[in-house]
Design a protein around this motif. Structure first.
Motif, PDB file in Angstrom:
ATOM      1  N   GLN A   1      -7.568   3.046   5.098  1.00  0.00           N
ATOM      2  CA  GLN A   1      -6.406   4.168   4.699  1.00  0.00           C
ATOM      3  C   GLN A   1      -7.075   5.210   4.100  1.00  0.00           C
ATOM      4  O   GLN A   1      -6.658   6.277   3.438  1.00  0.00           O
TER       5      GLN A   1
ATOM      6  N   LEU B   1      -8.995  -0.904   2.639  1.00  0.00           N
ATOM      7  CA  LEU B   1      -8.708   0.527   1.933  1.00  0.00           C
ATOM      8  C   LEU B   1      -9.315   1.523   2.433  1.00  0.00           C
ATOM      9  O   LEU B   1      -9.161   2.600   2.839  1.00  0.00           O
TER      10      LEU B   1
ATOM     11  N   ILE C   1      -9.447   5.433   1.413  1.00  0.00           N
ATOM     12  CA  ILE C   1      -9.390   5.233   0.156  1.00  0.00           C
ATOM     13  C   ILE C   1     -10.761   4.464  -0.176  1.00  0.00           C
ATOM     14  O   ILE C   1     -11.376   3.518   0.207  1.00  0.00           O
TER      15      ILE C   1
ATOM     16  N   VAL D   1      -8.982  -0.072  -8.036  1.00  0.00           N
ATOM     17  CA  VAL D   1      -8.117  -0.930  -7.530  1.00  0.00           C
ATOM     18  C   VAL D   1      -8.009  -2.334  -8.094  1.00  0.00           C
ATOM     19  O   VAL D   1      -8.928  -3.096  -8.555  1.00  0.00           O
TER      20      VAL D   1
ATOM     21  N   THR E   1       0.862  -1.170  -0.019  1.00  0.00           N
ATOM     22  CA  THR E   1      -0.027  -0.028   0.137  1.00  0.00           C
ATOM     23  C   THR E   1       0.955   1.244   0.050  1.00  0.00           C
ATOM     24  O   THR E   1       1.884   1.174   0.533  1.00  0.00           O
TER      25      THR E   1
ATOM     26  N   GLN F   1     -11.377  -4.317   0.800  1.00  0.00           N
ATOM     27  CA  GLN F   1     -12.368  -2.980   0.730  1.00  0.00           C
ATOM     28  C   GLN F   1     -12.255  -2.436   2.044  1.00  0.00           C
ATOM     29  O   GLN F   1     -12.156  -1.195   2.393  1.00  0.00           O
TER      30      GLN F   1
END
Length: 394
Positions: free
Chosen positions: A157, A154, A159, A129, A113, A151
């Motif tokens: 993070q 992410l 995103i 992605v 990442t 998911q």
């Protein structure tokens, strides 16, 4: 390979000194790594001897000396590029209006990442992605469960991708579906493919090029970190471009702590076979001489704990008693315990965790161990390698 041998491999159409200098002034770029070609500084990116460049100038595929050696002889030649150089090149994407294709490595997800990705590529650019290397995970793992896990990771993070696709760049099966999705999402814009080193970006783009044109291995790929050195643009039918960006180098991955010949133990090529161990308290697992895991206490007094290791299949795992493990390591490193770190004197850092729920213990770029709840563990890795916990993938 000597410089003379390299020159002999080049095409025989010879340009003049004046033609070479004029071409260099206008800008020549290596088709393999994207670096700007130059003839003066052998240790820097894009170098090619003048005599070789004169022979290669008229060729369809202009390769720097580094890419030629890497492609044909699997030799790596270091160049003077820093992490900041890679980050600055990627940051240029934020000034564009583009579709971002974010390639992640499912086997080394956390290690692949890019922290703060939206800041690099622009908050308004949509992110698709591609979770690569799905072929390395056990086939029993269902796609919908894996996508849900990705998911969730992410989301932590910050995103929110416009889509998540599982893919194997090495063995593509759904490439046409992914290309259709990219065409729909990009809406006439450029496409920037981003990711860390060794996630398979260039391999994936080569598969796209092959499916569209039949040309194979246009972009240089290898196990070595930092193969792509600058942006490489591939024209699309509508005048826009598909652009391969440099891989961001993350120094906490094991690829930077082993020799070139031992990269095969760090970067698997085939489906990982789960290895489960019923450990008693005060037992130790050694992963070659690269990492160590200790079960300090089990889920109850004296009870065993089942831990499952996901590492490259040929990486030897050795079980022993925790008492005396230090001496065991010193005695057998590089022999019974192999491979060993490239630096024979590297110090190991110790990490301690109490596990409250089913969790993965990750050794960045090497593998992970799925742990049950209610145990106390210790982990050891070379200082600088990332070691951390995450929600269990499997």
């Amino acid at each position: 390979m000597t410089e003379k041998e390299f020159e002999q491999e080049q095409v025989q159409t010879i340009a003049t000194d004046e033609e070479v200098q004029e071409a260099l002034a206008e800008g020549l770029y290596c088709i393999g790594c994207g670096a700007k070609m130059q003839i003066d500084h052998k240790e820097e990116a894009g170098f090619l001897p003048l005599s070789a460049l004169k022979k290669q100038l008229m060729a369809e595929e202009l390769l720097c000396q580094r890419c030629f050696r890497l492609r044909h002889y699997n030799e790596i030649q270091p160049v003077e590029l820093t992490d900041d150089d890679f980050a600055n090149l990627l940051h240029q994407v934020s000034k564009t209006k583009s579709l971002i294709v974010y390639v992640l490595d499912l086997f080394d997800f956390s290690g692949s990442t890019i922290p703060g990705l939206p800041r690099f590529v622009g908050q308004d650019n949509p992110i698709l992605v591609l979770a690569n290397k799905v072929d390395l995970l056990p086939k029993s793992l269902k796609d919908h469960k894996l996508k849900h896990w990705v998911q969730g990771q992410l989301k932590e993070q910050g995103i929110n991708p416009v889509g998540i696709e599982l893919v194997s760049a090495a063995h593509p099966k759904n490439l046409d579906q992914i290309l259709d999705k990219i065409d729909t999402l990009r809406a006439g814009r450029d496409v920037y493919v981003v990711g860390t080193t060794n996630v398979g970006k260039s391999t994936l783009i080569n598969q796209i090029i092959k499916s569209k044109t039949g040309v194979q291995e246009l972009i240089t790929t290898s196990r070595f970190p930092g193969t792509t050195l600058d942006q490489i643009a591939i024209p699309l039918d509508d005048g826009q471009s598909l652009i391969d960006t440099p891989g961001i180098i993350k120094k906490d991955q094991y690829a930077h702590f082993v020799t070139e010949k031992d990269l095969k133990y760090v970067l698997p090529k085939a489906e990982i076979k789960a290895r489960t161990y019923q450990l008693n308290p005060d037992q130790t697992l050694f992963f070659g001489a690269l990492a160590r895991f200790d079960l300090v206490t089990g889920p109850a007094d004296g009870a065993k704990a089942a831990v499952t290791a996901y590492f490259e299949n040929n990486l030897m795992i050795h079980r022993t008693k925790r008492q005396g493990a230090d001496d065991f390591y010193t005695k057998h490193k590089g022999q019974l315990l192999t491979p060993a770190p490239a630096d024979d004197n590297v110090a190991f850092a110790k990490y301690e965790f109490k596990i409250n729920e089913k969790t993965d213990l990750v050794y960045a770029g090497l593998g992970f161990i799925t742990l049950p709840a209610g145990i106390h563990v210790q982990a050891y890795a070379p200082k600088g390698v990332g070691v951390f916990l995450r929600k269990a993938m499997i």
